[in-house]
Design a protein around this motif. Structure first.
Motif, PDB file in Angstrom:
ATOM      1  N   ASN A 133       0.835  -1.195   0.000  1.00 28.39           N
ATOM      2  CA  ASN A 133       0.000   0.000   0.000  1.00 28.39           C
ATOM      3  C   ASN A 133       0.873   1.249   0.000  1.00 28.39           C
ATOM      4  N   TRP A 134       0.505   2.228  -0.801  1.00 30.85           N
ATOM      5  CA  TRP A 134       1.207   3.517  -0.738  1.00 30.85           C
ATOM      6  C   TRP A 134       0.222   4.551  -0.206  1.00 30.85           C
ATOM      7  N   PHE A 135      -0.820   4.854  -0.958  1.00 28.90           N
ATOM      8  CA  PHE A 135      -1.958   5.537  -0.337  1.00 28.90           C
ATOM      9  C   PHE A 135      -3.242   5.004  -0.930  1.00 28.90           C
ATOM     10  N   GLY A 136      -3.980   4.370  -0.049  1.00 30.27           N
ATOM     11  CA  GLY A 136      -5.089   3.545  -0.504  1.00 30.27           C
ATOM     12  C   GLY A 136      -6.318   4.319  -0.913  1.00 30.27           C
ATOM     13  N   ASP A 137      -6.531   5.529  -0.357  1.00 28.34           N
ATOM     14  CA  ASP A 137      -7.814   6.185  -0.616  1.00 28.34           C
ATOM     15  C   ASP A 137      -7.985   6.539  -2.082  1.00 28.34           C
ATOM     16  N   LEU A 138      -6.881   6.729  -2.808  1.00 31.66           N
ATOM     17  CA  LEU A 138      -6.996   6.980  -4.241  1.00 31.66           C
ATOM     18  C   LEU A 138      -6.620   5.748  -5.064  1.00 31.66           C
ATOM     19  N   VAL A 191      -3.632   4.081  -5.019  1.00 30.63           N
ATOM     20  CA  VAL A 191      -2.250   4.104  -5.476  1.00 30.63           C
ATOM     21  C   VAL A 191      -1.451   3.131  -4.623  1.00 30.63           C
ATOM     22  N   LEU A 208       1.162   5.970 -10.916  1.00 25.48           N
ATOM     23  CA  LEU A 208       1.821   7.058 -10.201  1.00 25.48           C
ATOM     24  C   LEU A 208       3.257   6.669  -9.860  1.00 25.48           C
ATOM     25  N   TYR A 229       5.194   7.162 -12.881  1.00 21.24           N
ATOM     26  CA  TYR A 229       5.478   8.582 -13.061  1.00 21.24           C
ATOM     27  C   TYR A 229       6.593   9.039 -12.130  1.00 21.24           C
ATOM     28  N   ALA A 230       6.532   8.577 -10.882  1.00 17.87           N
ATOM     29  CA  ALA A 230       7.550   9.000  -9.917  1.00 17.87           C
ATOM     30  C   ALA A 230       8.935   8.581 -10.395  1.00 17.87           C
ATOM     31  N   PHE A 264      -5.084   3.204  -9.866  1.00 16.72           N
ATOM     32  CA  PHE A 264      -3.948   3.620 -10.675  1.00 16.72           C
ATOM     33  C   PHE A 264      -3.116   2.413 -11.091  1.00 16.72           C
TER      34      PHE A 264
END
Lengths: 509, 484
Positions: B67-72, B74, B134, B137-138, B191
Motif C-alpha cells: 500500500n502507498w496511499f489507498g484512498d486513491l 495508489v 503514479l 510517473y515518480a 492507478f
C-alpha cells in the motif's frame, strides 16, 4: 450584578494557554536573567513551550474524535484544529533552533555586547505568535477569528522589525503593518456585513441563517464573503493580495521569514477552509470560483515574477505565493478530498519552506550580505549537507518525486479533477512547468558554478574574509528535521493521509 | 529468497548504494570501486531474476505490491513481463558499463558523481518495473533529477543551455502526463496498470503520448536532443540514448498502446507519420552532422522513429522487432558513445574535419568501432538487421509504403555509419590525432567488449529476445489482453 461565565474546557484550550504562558515566562527572562544566559534561557523556555504544545495538541487530537465547540461556541475542539496546531508548533520548534544562532544580530559586525539585548523578547514574540495562530485555526466565530488574527499579526509585525538597526528590517515591519492592517480591516468589514445580514457571528449559525432565510444571494452576504476572502488572502499571501510578500520576506530577518512563510500559511489556509465550508456551504458556487481564480492568479504572478528575481529570498517569496496557489486549488474544490489534499500539502510544504529559508539564513550569515543567485556559487560543494537539503526542498516545491510535494501536488490535482475542474489541473500543470525554471536556477547556482565565480559584492569586494563558516549545529538539526519530514512524507503517505482524513472529518463536508 | 524480491532489490539496491556512498567519506578510488561493485551486483541480480522468469507463463511475474496511499488506489506495485525483463537487463548492463567508464576516466567529485549514477540506475529500473501509474510517473521523473545534475556539473562548455532545454522539454511532456494520470486513475478508480481498464479517451492518450514522444524522442519533439547529447559527458549521453530514450518507447508499449486501444488505432497514421519523419529526418541529419557525437545522437533519433514504427504498426512482427531493436540499439548506442568518449579523450575533439586516420596503429579501436558500426548499419546477420527486418515486415502488413520509407532510411543508415567510420578511422590523419594517442587501453576494452559481445550474441540468436518478449505466439493478442 452577577456575571454569567460559560463553562470553559480548559484542556481544550491548553495548547494555546501553554504558549501564552511560556511567552510570558520568556518575557520575564528579558529582565530577570543576566545577559550571558539570556539566549539559552529564552530558547529553553521556547523549546519547552513548543514541545508541551505539541504533546497537548497530540493528546487533544487523540481525545477529540467527535469535534465540538467549547467556550460558549467560540472555539473548535476537533482534529482539524489539533493537526493544524501540531504543524504550527513543529515549525515553531524548528524556528527556535534556528533562532538560537541567528536572531537577532546574526551579522558578524553586530556589537557583541548588544547582541543578546533583545533575544528573550524575540522568543516571547515567537511563542505568542504561535499561540495566536493556534487560536486562529480553532476559531469558531468571526469575533475570535478577528482577535486571533490581530494577535498573531501584531507579533509578526514586531518580529519583522526586530533587527531594528537594519533599515530593511524596519521597512519590512512597517510595510507589513500597513498592508496587514488593510487586510485586517477588510476582514472586519466583511464580518460586519455578514453579521448584519445573518444576525450571528458563529460559523455554524451563519450557515443555518443563510440556509433558512434564503440569504445565499443577499448582497450583504456576498460582499461580506468577498471582503473576508480578501482579508484572509492577505494572510495567506495569495495574489492579488500578495504585494507585501516579497518585500517583507526579503527585509525581515531570515529566521522570521522562515517562520512566517510556513506557519502563517498553515494557519490562514486551514482557517479559511473551515470558515468557508462551515459558514458558507450554500455559497460554494461563489467562493469556490473565487478561490479557483485567486489560485490561478497566484500561480501566474508567483511563478512569472520569480523567474526574473536574483535575490534568493525574493525567489522563495514568489514561490510561496505560487505554492499558496497550489494549495488554494484544494481549497477551491471544497470537498473532503480537497480538505485532505490541503492538509497533506501543508506538511511537506511547511517543512520545505522552513528549511529553504533556514539554509538561506546560513549562507547569509556566512557572507554577511543578502543571498543572491550569484552568491550561492559553490555553496553546494562547500557545505554538502545544506546543499543537498536545499536540493531536496526546491525539488519538493517543484513537485519532483524527491519529497512529499510531489504527492501533495498529485492530491490537489486529483481534488480539482474530482470536482470537475480539468482546466484548473491544466493551469496547475503549466504553472509547475514554469516554476521549474527558477527552482532549477537555485540548484544550478549552488552546484554548477565553481566557487571562483562567487561574487559577493559588486566590484569583487569580499565582505567576509577567510575562515570556515560558523558551526551551526542547531541549524543543521532543524534543517535535518525538515528534510526528514519533506522526504518522509513521500514514503509515509498513508499514515499522513489518515491523519488528514480524520482531521477533515471534523468539517461539515 | 523469494524470487519476487529481485524486482524490488533491483530498484532499491542502487538507491541504497547511492546513500551509502554519499554518507561514507571514502577515497576517490574506493568510491568508484564501491559504485562499480553495486553496478555489478545489479547485473548479477538481474541474471538471477532472468533465470527465475518463466517464459511459458502469462501475466506479470515476480510481482510485489504494498500500500502507498489507498484512498486513491495508489500502491507500490512492481513486477516484470518478458519485454520489461530485457529492458531492465539493458539498463543494468548499460549503467554498469557507463559507471565503469566514469571510474576509468576518473570523474572529479567522485562521491556526488557515483551516487547520482547509482540513483539513476535505480530510477530507470523502477520505470521498467513499475506497475502502478503514479509509481511509474515518480520513477520517470526521478530519472530526470540525477540526469540534470550529471549533465549540468560534468558536462561540456554549453551545459547550462543544454540542461535547461532538456529539463523544460521533458517536464512539459511529463507534467501533461501527470494530468492524464490523474484523470485516468480517478475515472478508473485505480492507478494500477495491471488491473486498470482500457480507456477510449483520445485526450488522455495524447497526454500520455506527449511525454513519451518527447522522451523517445520523435520528430518534431527532439529539440533537446542534439544539445543534451553533445554537452553531456560521453557516458551520460550513452545512458540517455541507450537507456533513458527506451523509457519513452517502453511507455508507448506498456501504457499508451495497451491501455488506449481505440485512440491508438485512431491516431495510428499520425504517430506512424511522426515516427517515419523521425527516421528519415534523423538519418539525414546524422549524415550531415559534423561530429562523432552528432552522428550518434541523430541516429538515435532515427532509431527511436524506427522502433515507434514497429510499435505502432500493431502487428505481431512489429512488436517483436521493436523490443529486439530497443535492446540492440541500446547496446549499439552505449558502445558508440563510449568509443566517442575514448576518441575525444585522445584528440580533445569529435569533429570529423580534425579527425581521421586513427585506425593506423590502433587495431583495437579500429576493430571495435568497425564492428559496432557495421552492426549499427544493420548488415544482414546482425542483431539490428533482425530487429529492423521484423519491424519493416511488421509495418509492411499495415501498409507497404511505411516499410518503403523505412527501407530507404536504412540505406541512409549505411551512409552515415560508413561516413563516421571512415572519417574517424581512415582518410588522411587528422590534425588533432597525435602519434602518441594510444589505442584503447585494457580498461576501456573491458567496458566496450562485453557490450559488443552482447550484440554478437544477439546477432547469433535474435530470437532470444524476439521470441521471449510476449507470452504466447501472438504479441498483438498479448497486448490486447493487457498482458494479463
Amino acid at each position: 450584578m452577577t456575571l454569567n461565565t460559560p463553562p470553559i474546557d480548559w484542556f481544550g484550550l491548553s495548547p494555546v494557554l501553554t504558549l501564552i504562558g511560556t511567552s510570558f515566562a520568556s518575557l520575564l527572562c528579558a529582565v530577570l536573567v543576566p545577559r550571558a544566559a539570556r539566549r539559552l534561557a529564552g530558547a529553553g523556555i521556547a523549546v519547552a513551550g513548543f514541545v508541551a504544545g505539541i504533546v497537548l495538541a497530540v493528546w487533544l487530537y487523540i481525545d477529540s474524535a467527535d469535534g465540538h465547540t467549547i467556550a460558549a461556541g467560540a472555539y473548535y475542539r476537533d482534529r482539524w484544529t489539533s493537526l493544524g496546531q501540531i504543524i504550527i508548533f513543529a515549525v515553531g520548534l524548528a524556528t527556535t533552533l534556528l533562532a538560537v544562532e541567528h536572531v537577532p544580530g546574526w551579522r558578524r559586525d553586530a556589537d557583541p555586547d548588544r547582541r543578546d539585548d533583545h533575544v528573550a523578547e524575540f522568543f516571547a514574540l515567537l511563542l505568542a505568535s504561535a499561540g495566536g495562530m493556534a487560536f486562529f485555526v480553532g476559531a469558531a466565530n468571526l469575533m475570535v477569528l478577528f482577535l486571533a488574527l490581530e494577535w498573531f499579526s501584531i507579533t509578526l509585525y514586531v518580529m519583522c522589525a526586530i533587527d531594528y538597526d537594519l533599515e530593511g528590517s524596519l521597512e519590512a515591519g512597517l510595510k507589513y503593518l500597513i498592508v496587514g492592517s488593510f487586510g485586517a480591516g477588510a476582514l472586519l468589514f466583511g464580518s460586519a456585513l455578514v453579521y448584519g445580514a445573518t444576525g450571528t457571528i458563529s460559523f455554524d449559525r451563519i450557515a443555518t441563517a443563510i440556509g433558512s432565510q434564503g440569504l445565499t444571494g443577499d448582497a450583504f452576504v456576498v460582499v461580506g464573503i468577498a471582503l473576508i476572502i480578501a482579508g484572509l488572502g492577505f494572510k495567506m499571501s495569495a495574489a492579488p493580495f500578495h504585494m507585501w510578500t516579497p518585500d517583507v520576506y526579503e527585509g525581515a530577518p531570515t529566521t522570521v521569514t522562515a517562520w512566517m512563510s510556513s506557519a502563517t500559511k498553515v494557519a490562514a489556509l486551514l482557517l479559511t477552509f473551515r470558515l468557508m465550508t462551515t459558514a458558507f456551504p450554500d455559497n460554494q458556487h461563489l467562493w469556490g470560483w473565487a478561490f479557483a481564480i485567486i489560485a490561478t492568479i497566484s500561480l501566474a504572478i508567483g511563478n512569472f515574477a520569480a523567474l526574473v528575481q536574483q535575490n534568493v529570498k525574493r525567489i522563495l517569496a514568489y514561490s510561496a505565493i505560487a505554492q499558496a496557489g497550489f494549495m488554494l486549488i484544494g481549497l477551491s474544490a471544497g470537498t473532503a478530498l480537497g480538505a485532505r489534499a490541503l492538509m497533506f500539502y501543508l506538511i511537506p510544504y511547511s517543512a520545505a519552506a522552513f528549511g529553504s529559508f533556514a539554509i538561506v539564513a546560513a549562507r547569509e550569515r556566512e557572507l554577511g550580505v543578502p543571498v543572491t543567485l550569484e552568491s550561492l556559487a559553490g555553496f553546494g560543494w562547500e557545505r554538502p549537507f545544506l546543499g543537498v537539503a536545499m536540493w531536496f526542498f526546491v525539488f519538493s516545491f517543484a513537485g519532483l518525486p524527491l519529497g512529499g510535494g510531489f504527492v501533495g501536488k498529485f492530491y490537489v490535482f486529483a481534488a480539482a479533477y474530482d470536482h470537475g475542474w480539468v482546466w484548473l489541473v491544466i493551469v496547475g500543470v503549466l504553472a509547475t512547468l514554469v516554476s521549474l525554471y527558477y527552482y532549477l536556477a537555485i540548484v544550478r547556482a549552488m552546484y554548477m558554478r565553481p566557487a571562483e565565480e562567487l561574487q559577493v559584492l559588486p566590484g569583487g569586494r569580499v565582505a567576509v574574509t577567510g575562515g570556515a563558516p560558523a558551526r551551526e549545529t542547531l541549524l543543521h538539526l532543524a534543517v535535518g528535521a525538515a528534510l526528514v519530514v519533506s522526504v518522509g512524507s513521500l514514503f509515509a503517505v498513508q499514515p499522513l493521509i489518515d491523519l488528514a482524513q480524520h482531521a477533515a472529518s471534523s468539517l461539515p463536508l | 529468497m523469494n524470487a519476487s524480491a529481485y524486482t524490488s532489490i533491483l530498484i532499491w539496491l542502487p538507491v541504497a548504494g547511492a546513500i551509502f556512498i554519499w554518507l561514507l567519506p571514502l577515497s576517490r578510488y574506493a568510491t568508484g570501486a564501491l559504485a562499480l561493485l553495486f553496478s555489478f551486483a545489479e547485473v548479477g541480480l538481474w541474471i538471477k531474476q532472468a533465470s527465475h522468469f518463466d517464459f511459458s507463463q502469462s501475466g506479470l511475474q515476480m510481482s510485489q505490491q504494498a500500500n502507498w496511499f489507498g484512498d486513491l488506489g495508489v500502491s507500490y506495485h512492481v513486477g516484470v513481463y518478458g519485454f520489461s525483463l530485457w529492458l531492465v537487463g539493458l539498463t543494468v548492463v548499460g549503467m554498469a558499463a557507463c559507471t565503469a567508464y566514469g571510474f576509468w576516466v576518473g570523474r572529479d567529485r567522485p562521491r556526488a558523481y557515483f551516487g547520482l549514477m547509482l540513483l539513476l540506475t535505480g530510477a530507470t529500473v523502477g520505470v521498467f518495473e513499475a506497475q502502478d501509474l503514479l509509481l511509474f510517473y515518480a520513477f520517470f521523473e526521478a530519472m530526470l533529477i540525477p540526469l540534470y545534475i550529471l549533465i549540468g556539473v560534468w558536462g561540456g562548455a554549453r551545459r547550462m543551455e543544454a540542461t535547461v532545454k532538456f529539463v523544460i522539454y521533458t517536464m512539459a511532456g511529463s507534467l501533461l502526463m501527470l494530468a492524464a494520470i490523474v484523470a485516468y486513475g480517478l475515472q478508473a478508480g485505480t492507478f494500477d496498470l495491471v488491473d486498470g481498464p482500457t480507456s477510449g479517451s483520445r485526450w488522455l492518450f495524447l497526454g500520455f503520448m506527449v511525454a513519451f514522444v518527447i522522451k523517445a524522442p520523435l520528430f518534431p519533439f527532439h529539440g533537446w536532443l542534439p544539445d543534451a547529447y553533445r554537452e553531456a559527458p560521453p557516458e551520460v549521453a550513452a545512458v540517455l540514448s541507450g537507456v533513458i530514450a527506451k523509457a519513452g518507447l517502453y511507455g508507448m508499449l506498456r501504457i499508451a498502446i495497451t491501455k488506449f486501444p481505440d485512440p491508438t488505432s485512431y491516431y495510428r497514421t499520425a504517430v506512424l507519420a511522426l515516427a517515419a519523419a523521425a527516421l528519415v529526418y534523423g538519418s539525414l541529419l546524422a549524415f550531415r552532422s559534423p561530429d562523432f557525437r552528432g552522428v550518434v545522437a541523430y541516429s538515435s533519433l532515427a532509431q527511436s522513429g524506427l522502433i515507434a514504427l514497429g510499435l505502432f504498426a500493431g502487428t505481431d512482427l512489429g512488436f517483436d522487432g521493436a523490443v529486439l531493436q530497443m535492446v540492440a540499439h541500446g547496446l549499439i548506442s552505449i558502445s558508440l558513445f563510449l568509443i566517442a568518449g575514448a576518441v575525444e579523450r585522445r584528440t580533445t575533439t569529435g569533429e570529423f574535419r580534425l579527425l581521421g586516420g586513427m585506425a593506423r596503429g590502433r587495431p583495437a579501436l579500429a576493430t571495435l568501432l568497425m564492428t559496432v558500426g557495421v552492426i549499427a548499419l544493420a548488415v544482414p546477420g546482425s542483431a539490428s538487421f533482425a530487429g529492423e527486418f521484423l519491424i519493416l515486415a511488421g509495418v509492411f502488413q499495415r501498409a507497404w509504403w511505411w516499410s518503403a520509407i523505412g527501407a530507404a532510411a536504412i540505406v541512409l543508415a549505411a551512409m552515415y555509419m560508413l561516413r563516421l567510420i571512415s572519417a574517424v578511422l581512415h582518410e588522411a590523419r587528422g590534425s588533432t590525432v597525435a602519434d602518441e594517442a594510444l589505442d584503447l587501453r585494457p580498461g576501456e576494452l573491458a567496458l566496450v567488449v562485453p557490450l559488443v559481445a552482447g550484440l554478437l550474441f544477439l546477432s547469433a540468436w535474435p530470437a532470444g529476445i524476439s521470441n521471449h518478449s510476449f507470452f504466447g505466439p501472438s504479441p498483438t493478442a498479448a497486448v490486447r489482453s493487457q498482458f494479463k
